[in-house]
Design a protein around this motif. Structure first.
Motif: not given
Length: 89
Positions: A58-59, A62-63, A65-66
């Motif tokens: 998930q991290v 998220m990275q 996506t950011i």
């Protein structure tokens, strides 16, 4: 610190259960309890390792996506600076 000791055969042992609690068990009961606790701890460890792997995934998502959002914003700023009307995409 280590020490050698000779212990006479005994029919019971005292187990420290934590929170200032110590109970006396027969050797068979103590062995059963400790084996059960060991099995439960190993099962909990497997669940925790799987949860940690999920969190790592998930991290990473998220990275990425950011980074995509940041790159999109940089692209939009460059378009605005160039004076070209932005299109929705």
């Amino acid at each position: 610190m280590y020490s050698r000791a000779r212990i006479e055969d005994t029919n019971s042992v005292c187990l420290w259960l934590g929170a200032n609690v110590m109970l006396e068990y027969s050797c068979e009961e103590a062995t059963t309890l400790l084996q059960k606790n060991s099995e439960n701890a190993k099962a909990s460890l497997e669940v925790l390792v799987a949860d940690l792997q999920f969190l790592r995934d998930q991290v990473t998502i998220m990275q990425v996506t950011i980074a995509h959002v940041y790159n999109w914003d940089v692209h939009q700023k460059r378009i605005r600076q160039a004076g070209v009307p932005a299109k929705d995409s």
